[in-house]
Design an enzyme around this catalytic site. Structure first.
Site, PDB file in Angstrom:
ATOM      1  N   ILE A 243       0.827  -1.551   0.501  1.00 31.96           N
ATOM      2  CA  ILE A 243       0.098  -0.356  -0.196  1.00 31.96           C
ATOM      3  C   ILE A 243       0.972   1.973   0.073  1.00 31.96           C
ATOM      4  O   ILE A 243       0.207   2.581  -0.031  1.00 31.96           O
ATOM      5  CB  ILE A 243      -1.122  -0.382   1.690  1.00 31.96           C
ATOM      6  N   GLY A 244       2.331   1.313   0.142  1.00 31.10           N
ATOM      7  CA  GLY A 244       3.474   2.473  -0.280  1.00 31.10           C
ATOM      8  C   GLY A 244       4.565   1.900  -0.503  1.00 31.10           C
ATOM      9  O   GLY A 244       5.214   0.616   0.025  1.00 31.10           O
ATOM     10  N   SER A 245       5.152   3.166  -0.203  1.00 28.66           N
ATOM     11  CA  SER A 245       6.818   3.005  -0.744  1.00 28.66           C
ATOM     12  C   SER A 245       7.691   3.664  -0.246  1.00 28.66           C
ATOM     13  O   SER A 245       6.937   5.219  -0.362  1.00 28.66           O
ATOM     14  CB  SER A 245       7.243   1.804  -1.125  1.00 28.66           C
ATOM     15  N   GLY A 246       8.765   3.866  -0.162  1.00 27.69           N
ATOM     16  CA  GLY A 246       9.162   5.378   0.258  1.00 27.69           C
ATOM     17  C   GLY A 246      10.888   4.316   0.785  1.00 27.69           C
ATOM     18  O   GLY A 246      11.437   3.467   0.343  1.00 27.69           O
ATOM     19  N   GLY A 247      12.087   5.567   0.993  1.00 20.17           N
ATOM     20  CA  GLY A 247      13.240   5.180   0.818  1.00 20.17           C
ATOM     21  C   GLY A 247      13.745   4.317   2.201  1.00 20.17           C
ATOM     22  O   GLY A 247      14.476   3.970   2.181  1.00 20.17           O
ATOM     23  N   PHE A 248      12.858   4.353   3.347  1.00 21.07           N
ATOM     24  CA  PHE A 248      12.741   3.109   4.250  1.00 21.07           C
ATOM     25  C   PHE A 248      12.610   1.422   4.097  1.00 21.07           C
ATOM     26  O   PHE A 248      13.167   1.196   4.562  1.00 21.07           O
ATOM     27  CB  PHE A 248      12.845   3.818   5.727  1.00 21.07           C
ATOM     28  N   GLY A 249      11.884   1.329   3.033  1.00 18.18           N
ATOM     29  CA  GLY A 249      10.914   0.422   2.455  1.00 18.18           C
ATOM     30  C   GLY A 249       9.854   0.335   1.896  1.00 18.18           C
ATOM     31  O   GLY A 249       9.306   1.532   2.041  1.00 18.18           O
TER      32      GLY A 249
ATOM     33  N   LYS B 299       5.210  -2.285   7.959  1.00 18.59           N
ATOM     34  CA  LYS B 299       6.311  -1.878   7.573  1.00 18.59           C
ATOM     35  C   LYS B 299       7.597  -2.355   7.062  1.00 18.59           C
ATOM     36  O   LYS B 299       8.306  -2.890   8.348  1.00 18.59           O
ATOM     37  CB  LYS B 299       7.034   0.012   7.551  1.00 18.59           C
TER      38      LYS B 299
ATOM     39  N   ASP C 170      11.290  14.397   8.219  1.00 16.26           N
ATOM     40  CA  ASP C 170      10.429  14.411   6.773  1.00 16.26           C
ATOM     41  C   ASP C 170       9.107  14.554   6.744  1.00 16.26           C
ATOM     42  O   ASP C 170       8.375  13.423   6.518  1.00 16.26           O
ATOM     43  CB  ASP C 170      10.489  13.171   6.573  1.00 16.26           C
TER      44      ASP C 170
END
Length: 892
Positions: free
Chosen positions: A552-558, A573, A669
């Site tokens: 359902i989502g993504s980012g620089g951390f995972g 996460k 952030d």
């Protein structure tokens, strides 16, 4: 025919008893608009209880709710007369002897001049006036259990609950405003004059919805339809504020301490004789009250309210009598305030309440002693005539004595996982002249209360050590069996003590996950991390997400996956980078403890974690992130009211991180992707636990840049110290994006060339929006900044407020940016929005005109120093370029 009731004014001499004016329900004076009435009031009559308890009260007329009552034993009997004379108001019995207490049950204090009138205002204030209409006495200066709109409760003046709904004499609970807080307290002793007998069970400063705005001393407390405010001496500046839920009615609100000890906000817009609806109450959990289950009752919270039972060594719970020892022994009677000699130790014994039993008062109390063994705590209680029991925390060796009277108990939570409690008891034969001679703990208590848990702890420790040895040499089948057992055991709740922290071997790479076999054979290290949330296994989380099926989502951390854990939707996460060092893993767990203890309505809750794979489990927000609602064309556009709710809610969450936690937390952030929404109007900050942690007095330098391009504060690029003002800058950028409904940055040249030959629906698409916001602010043209999808359906006064606050947040000098507590107050309207210093915002205009070489941003010697010809501002930095298509956070 009903007797005519005077309106607003009543003149002396005037006398009445409770049986007068039966046709007017005891009312003898109305306010001008009949909002309030003064009456000889029988509260039991509403419940068809024909008891002879009558009180002189001011009532909210529509609901017949008493908001002020003459107290101090002022029950009106048939012979008691309420009189208004030139000396004031009094309740007395004309036929009683002069030295009889009934001769003057209650009266107003001596006044400086004769009374000429009694006046009742539409605010609910009852006044005694002199010939010049000057106030001689006011009920607002002598509040009982209620604060009305416009009324201030001064520090040191208690607000005392009534005994019951049918008895308006003072009860055992009070609200007290101090110089630093507002406290709910319980009188554990019958003597209200003994201030040491009051036990605190709720504090406004610790409520999840409260925000601290200053460190000034609290002078008074007020409330309105939006919330509760603790004010400084000037009557304007707020020290603490607590906002009611967004669903609160716009009707006027009164605050009342009810007979159960809860502080309630009641909406005054109500049909005649209806119960006033509750819009907010504290404490929220019934088990946080002193007596939800009577004395020694064990309170257990539930979805449909709390339930009551008894500790294991006590008899079955009775709703009328609480709990008593199952062995027939008797509890120590409630101690007298005047006791001066130690309690007789003849036959004295202590009965264990069990391990992990908590007591409401210990959440706010300081320990009586620390660093001493349990025996010293017991002896301290034995030598104190007012002590009826004690609690002892093994982890901190802290001793808490319970004096005068013991309330209800609860199981587990916080520091109570390793706590033990004892109450004084005496054999049943003691009161028959057959007392025992022992002054120490009985053999049974020693065995089952102290020795047995100690032996069990040693055995468990040996078992853990054996399992550790077996993991290193055992078969793979044994390992799988142990993992299954561990998964079952760890799912029970909160881990607050020692546990194994598996370490990665030097051959394992940070970018790859550890295999089950490698993890079992790796060296383990024991660390003590208090305050951790629930520790979960990788197997549990893999099953909860169906093998990490739904991303359902993504980012620089995972990446983030949707799952279901124990019947509750969660977001899991999965971190990309694993720390390989012992120190890195320790820091990870320490941060998990900090996150788990940060509780606020506008912060996403951490439900649990997996240390082996660095998986974080959060509550699920079904509407997704703010950027999905703002920037994606296929999603339903947020209306203006929803956007204001997001602004205020996100500001409150950040303010709590900066000023409400024991340790200041910098988010680092702040962006729309990290603001989550649900379909009930909830607004929550996410990913705050992955930020740099600072103590309140610290500021620091980061060795690597953190955050997302487009939201980075200038100090990130100039090697200046990073403080919470970096979050303020990022939040200012987010506010502008909420107003516009699009990203702040300019589109790239290819997009601009494609749109140059056609008419755009938004003439500002190719412009750097913060620069445009500055220009429109200077011209007062705020309507030009609003998202065109709203079709003009936005409150321009609120738009102006948001833009002004946003520009204040964008000051290049961090010291000029307001703190988040002030930002929150300006956005929710409790503080006037400040004017930004436009002469210090020239860098935005230069960047908007493309006069900044972003490639040299933050690099010394690249000519990044520039001067604004238009604004006269000099800047030593170059703003970073807009967010790229891969809108991800950089590594922290």
């Amino acid at each position: 025919m009903a007797r005519n009731v005077p309106v607003e004014y009543l003149y002396p001499p005037y006398n009445l008893t409770y049986f007068h004016f039966i046709d007017t329900n005891g009312v003898f004076l109305l306010s001008r608009n009949s909002t309030f009435s003064a009456a000889v009031f029988n509260p039991g009559a509403a419940a068809d209880d024909q008891q002879s308890r009558f009180f002189f009260s001011v009532l909210h007329a529509a609901s017949r709710t008493p908001v002020w009552t003459a107290t101090a034993g002022s029950t009106i009997l048939q012979s008691i007369v309420l009189s208004l004379s030139s000396r004031g108001l009094a309740l007395s019995d004309p036929g009683a002897a002069a030295d009889d207490a009934a001769a003057a049950a209650w009266s107003t204090p001596p006044l400086r001049s004769p009374v000429t009138a009694l006046r009742l205002l539409d605010s609910g204030e009852l006044l005694l006036l002199d010939a010049a209409n000057a106030t001689l006495w006011s009920s607002f200066d002598r509040p009982t259990d209620t604060i009305l709109p416009g009324q201030a409760l001064l520090a040191g003046v208690p607000l005392t609950a009534v005994t019951s709904d049918n008895d308006l004499n003072p009860g055992s609970y009070r609200l007290l405003v101090t110089a630093g807080d507002a406290l709910l307290q319980w009188a554990s002793s019958s003597s209200a004059a003994n201030s040491s007998s009051f036990v605190t069970y709720w504090a406004l400063s610790t409520d999840a919805n409260s925000v601290q705005d200053s460190t000034a001393a609290v002078h008074s407390m007020t409330a309105n339809s939006s919330g509760i405010y603790l004010l400084a001496a000037n009557g304007h500046d707020t020290v603490f504020r607590l906002r009611f839920p967004s669903t609160t009615t716009d009707a006027a609100v009164l605050l009342k301490v009810d007979p159960s000890g809860r502080l309630r906000a009641l909406a005054m817009a109500s049909p005649p004789r209806a119960t006033l609806p509750t819009v907010w109450a504290a404490p929220y959990d019934g088990c946080d009250l002193p007596l939800p289950c009577r004395s020694l009752g064990l309170c257990t919270p539930g979805t449909n309210g709390s339930s009551c039972s008894c500790p294991d060594a006590f008899s079955t719970y009775s709703s009328t009598g609480g709990c008593s020892p199952a062995d027939g022994s008797t509890l120590t009677p409630s101690a007298s305030d005047s006791c001066t000699s130690p309690t007789s130790t003849s036959g004295l014994n202590y009965m264990s309440l069990g391990v992990g039993i908590g007591y409401f008062a210990n959440k706010f109390a300081s320990p009586d002693t620390s660093g001493e063994p349990l025996a010293a705590c017991r002896d301290g209680c034995s030598g104190n005539c007012s002590c009826v029991g004690f609690f002892y925390r093994n982890s901190s060796m802290s001793c808490f004595l319970v004096r005068n009277q013991i309330g209800s108990l609860f199981r587990g939570g916080g520091d109570n996982s390793g706590a033990v409690g004892f109450v004084k008891t005496f054999p049943a034969s003691r009161h028959q002249g057959k007392g025992a001679s022992s002054s120490s703990l009985s053999l049974i208590t020693i065995v089952f209360g102290i020795a047995l848990p100690t032996v069990a702890a040693v055995l468990i420790g040996f078992l853990v050590y054996a399992i550790w040895i077996k993991r290193k040499v055992g078969s793979s089948s044994d390992k799988k069996k142990r993992k299954k057992q561990h998964g079952q055991g760890s799912s029970g709740g909160i881990n607050r003590s020692w546990f194994k922290l598996p370490m990665l071997s030097s051959s394992q790479q940070p970018s790859s996950y550890v295999s089950e076999e490698e993890n079992e054979s790796a060296d383990d290290d024991e660390v003590l991390i208090p305050g951790l949330p629930a520790r979960l296994t990788y197997i549990e989380l893999s099953e909860a997400t169906e093998g990490f099926k739904t991303q359902i989502g993504s980012g620089g951390f995972g990446c983030v996956y949707k799952g279901e854990l124990r019947g509750e939707a969660v977001a899991v996460k999965r971190m990309n980078n694993l720390g390989t060092s012992r120190q890195g893993r320790r820091e990870f767990l320490t941060e998990m403890a900090v996150i788990g203890n940060a509780h606020h309505v506008n912060l996403v809750k951490l439900r649990g974690f997996c240390a082996d794979r660095q998986l974080l489990v959060y509550e699920y927000m079904n509407r997704g992130s703010l950027d999905q609602c703002l920037f994606r064309p296929n999603n339903q556009c947020l209306d203006w009211a929803e956007r204001m709710g997001v602004c205020a809610g996100a500001a409150r969450g950040l303010a709590y991180l900066h000023a409400g936690c024991a340790r200041k937390i910098l988010h680092c952030d702040v962006k729309p992707e990290n603001i989550l929404l649900d379909d009930r109007g909830g607004v929550k900050i996410a990913d705050f636990g992955l930020a740099k942690l600072l103590s309140p007095e610290q500021s620091g330098l980061f060795t690597t840049m953190r955050g997302t391009r487009g939201y980075l504060a200038p100090e990130w690029l100039t090697n200046a110290p990073i403080s919470d003002k970096a979050d303020v800058y990022s939040f200012g950028m987010v506010l502008l994006e909420i107003v516009r409904g699009r990203k702040n940055c300019k589109r790239d040249n290819h997009q601009q060339l494609q749109s140059s030959s056609s008419s755009s629906s938004d003439g500002n698409d190719g412009y750097y929006f913060p620069a445009l916001a500055l220009e429109m602010h200077e011209q007062g043209r705020y309507e030009a900044l609003v998202d065109q999808r709203l079709d003009g359906k936005a409150d321009m006064a609120e738009v102006e407020r948001v833009v002004r606050v946003a520009l204040c947040c964008l000051h290049e000098d961090a010291a000029l940016r307001p703190p988040m507590t002030t930002v929150s107050a300006m956005l929710d309207g409790t503080m006037e929005a400040a004017l930004p210093r436009t002469e210090l915002l020239g860098y935005l205009r230069l960047y908007g005109h493309g006069l900044v070489d972003v490639r040299s941003a933050g690099k010394p010697g690249k000519g990044s120093e520039f001067t604004s010809a238009g604004g006269g501002a000099t800047s030593s930095w170059s703003p970073t370029s807009c967010v790229s298509a891969q809108q991800l956070s950089g590594p922290r």
